[in-house]
Design a protein around this motif. Structure first.
Motif, short mmCIF file in Angstrom:
data_model
loop_
_atom_site.label_atom_id
_atom_site.label_comp_id
_atom_site.label_asym_id
_atom_site.label_seq_id
_atom_site.Cartn_x
_atom_site.Cartn_y
_atom_site.Cartn_z
N PRO A 167 0.85 -1.19 0.00
CA PRO A 167 0.00 0.00 0.00
C PRO A 167 0.89 1.25 0.00
CG PRO A 167 -0.62 -1.55 1.74
CD PRO A 167 0.69 -2.00 1.21
N ALA A 168 0.45 2.29 -0.68
CA ALA A 168 1.26 3.51 -0.78
C ALA A 168 1.50 4.16 0.57
CB ALA A 168 0.60 4.50 -1.74
N TRP A 169 0.57 3.95 1.52
CA TRP A 169 0.75 4.59 2.82
C TRP A 169 1.97 4.03 3.56
CZ3 TRP A 169 0.86 0.98 6.56
CH2 TRP A 169 0.07 -0.17 6.45
N VAL A 170 2.43 2.83 3.16
CA VAL A 170 3.64 2.28 3.76
C VAL A 170 4.82 3.23 3.56
CG1 VAL A 170 5.35 0.42 3.55
CG2 VAL A 170 2.91 -0.14 3.64
N PHE A 171 4.91 3.79 2.36
CA PHE A 171 6.02 4.69 2.05
C PHE A 171 5.92 5.99 2.85
CE2 PHE A 171 5.31 2.14 -1.86
CZ PHE A 171 6.47 1.38 -1.78
N GLU A 172 4.69 6.40 3.12
CA GLU A 172 4.50 7.61 3.94
C GLU A 172 4.97 7.34 5.36
OE1 GLU A 172 0.44 8.75 3.65
OE2 GLU A 172 0.45 8.85 1.46
N HIS A 173 4.64 6.17 5.90
CA HIS A 173 5.09 5.81 7.25
C HIS A 173 6.61 5.71 7.33
CE1 HIS A 173 1.41 5.26 9.50
NE2 HIS A 173 0.88 4.53 8.53
N MET A 174 7.22 5.29 6.23
CA MET A 174 8.68 5.19 6.20
C MET A 174 9.35 6.55 6.11
SD MET A 174 9.13 2.00 3.57
CE MET A 174 8.45 0.37 3.88
N GLY A 175 8.55 7.56 5.81
CA GLY A 175 9.10 8.91 5.70
C GLY A 175 10.01 9.08 4.51
N LEU A 176 9.68 8.43 3.39
CA LEU A 176 10.57 8.46 2.23
C LEU A 176 10.69 9.84 1.60
CD1 LEU A 176 9.90 5.07 0.43
CD2 LEU A 176 11.55 5.63 2.21
N LEU A 177 9.73 10.70 1.87
CA LEU A 177 9.80 12.05 1.33
C LEU A 177 10.48 13.02 2.29
CD1 LEU A 177 6.25 12.28 -0.31
CD2 LEU A 177 8.43 11.76 -1.41
N ARG A 180 15.14 11.59 6.52
CA ARG A 180 15.52 10.25 6.97
C ARG A 180 15.16 9.20 5.92
NH1 ARG A 180 11.14 7.37 9.27
NH2 ARG A 180 9.24 8.60 9.50
N GLY A 181 14.05 9.45 5.22
CA GLY A 181 13.66 8.53 4.17
C GLY A 181 14.57 8.60 2.97
N LYS A 182 14.99 9.81 2.63
CA LYS A 182 15.90 9.97 1.49
C LYS A 182 17.23 9.29 1.77
CE LYS A 182 13.73 14.26 -0.06
NZ LYS A 182 13.88 15.73 -0.24
N LYS A 183 17.65 9.32 3.03
CA LYS A 183 18.88 8.62 3.42
C LYS A 183 18.71 7.13 3.22
CE LYS A 183 22.09 7.97 7.27
NZ LYS A 183 22.39 8.30 8.70
N ALA A 184 17.55 6.59 3.58
CA ALA A 184 17.28 5.16 3.40
C ALA A 184 17.29 4.79 1.92
CB ALA A 184 15.95 4.80 4.03
N ILE A 185 16.74 5.67 1.08
CA ILE A 185 16.72 5.41 -0.36
C ILE A 185 18.14 5.36 -0.91
CG2 ILE A 185 16.07 6.38 -2.60
CD1 ILE A 185 13.51 7.40 -1.27
N ARG A 186 18.99 6.26 -0.43
CA ARG A 186 20.39 6.24 -0.87
C ARG A 186 21.06 4.93 -0.50
NH1 ARG A 186 20.12 11.82 0.70
NH2 ARG A 186 21.00 11.35 2.76
#
Length: 251
Positions: A167-177, A180-186
């Motif tokens: 579900p898209a809300w998972v990414f919101e909970h991860m704070g990808l935007l 801290r989320g951008k660091k995880a994406i890196r």
């Protein structure tokens, strides 16, 4: 039917479902090389994933998958912030990547036609928009397909054909935007560089980012030799009359 890991553990040793799951589990929990999607690893460790198995990709199987996916989405928020729903299909394992891609989009299109909820008016239907997301049962979801045909794209290789949904809300909970989320994406992209034999797919992104074309991330090609402007999205919207005919659409 949806299963938890403990239920799958009770399957017979020679059951293809157990073999498919164990292969998936081994890959996601691999410490070396480390599986790139750290969120999937966390979700599996915390038993937030749910699993289903289908003997084919025929219409009856897709109808069952559609029903199970509705049930999953209705309960997903109670499962945890790293949840996802992984479905294994017992298809021939010697097909080409092109054949698997055709199967994948056929399944997705049939799923869409079975949707009992109309596509939200506020959600774009333009698949070339960086804001486009696939909607099912009124919820934006992210879809990933893995197949046995991948070679160098090891992060998408699996012992059998599988489709994973988040579900898209998972990414919101991860704070990808957020930062801290951008660091995880890196971190994930660094792991992808180590895990795969090919460079990171250039069209990975998040909704709203200029290079994001979400549908292109669902079924990634073996190499990056493509031009997004020359590629047509295989997703086909059902017409308005067909949507108004829900909740009992025919395939």
């Amino acid at each position: 039917m949806m299963y938890q890991q403990t239920e799958i553990a009770r399957f017979a040793v020679d059951d293809w479902r157990k073999d498919a799951f164990l292969s998936f589990r081994e890959g996601v929990l691999s410490p070396s090389p480390k599986f790139p999607c750290i969120f999937a690893t966390q979700g599996l460790k915390e038993d937030e994933m749910r699993f289903s198995f289908y003997e084919s990709d025929d219409d009856e199987a897709v109808k069952s998958w559609a029903q199970h996916l509705r049930l999953y989405l209705s309960s997903a928020r109670q499962l945890g912030k790293y949840t996802s729903y992984v479905s294994f299909f017992n298809l021939p394992r010697d097909q080409s990547l092109c054949e698997y891609e055709s199967i994948f989009w056929s399944i997705v299109n049939r799923l869409h036609r079975l949707d009992e909820v109309m596509w939200p008016q506020e959600r774009t239907r333009n698949t070339d928009s960086p804001y486009w997301e696939f909607i099912y049962h009124g919820e934006p979801i992210f879809v990933v397909c893995n197949t046995p045909a991948y070679k160098g794209r090891k992060s998408r290789k699996s012992s059998t054909f599988l489709i994973a949904v988040q579900p898209a809300w998972v990414f919101e909970h991860m704070g990808l935007l957020q930062e801290r989320g951008k660091k995880a994406i890196r971190v994930i992209r660094q792991l992808l560089q180590q895990y795969d034999d090919h460079p990171v797919f250039p069209y990975l992104g998040l909704p709203g980012e200029e290079n994001n074309r979400e549908w292109m991330q669902y079924f990634i090609p073996e190499t990056n030799e493509l031009d997004s402007k020359k590629i047509a999205c295989p997703f086909a919207y059902r017409n308005d009359k067909e949507q108004e005919g829900a909740p009992n659409p025919s395939l």
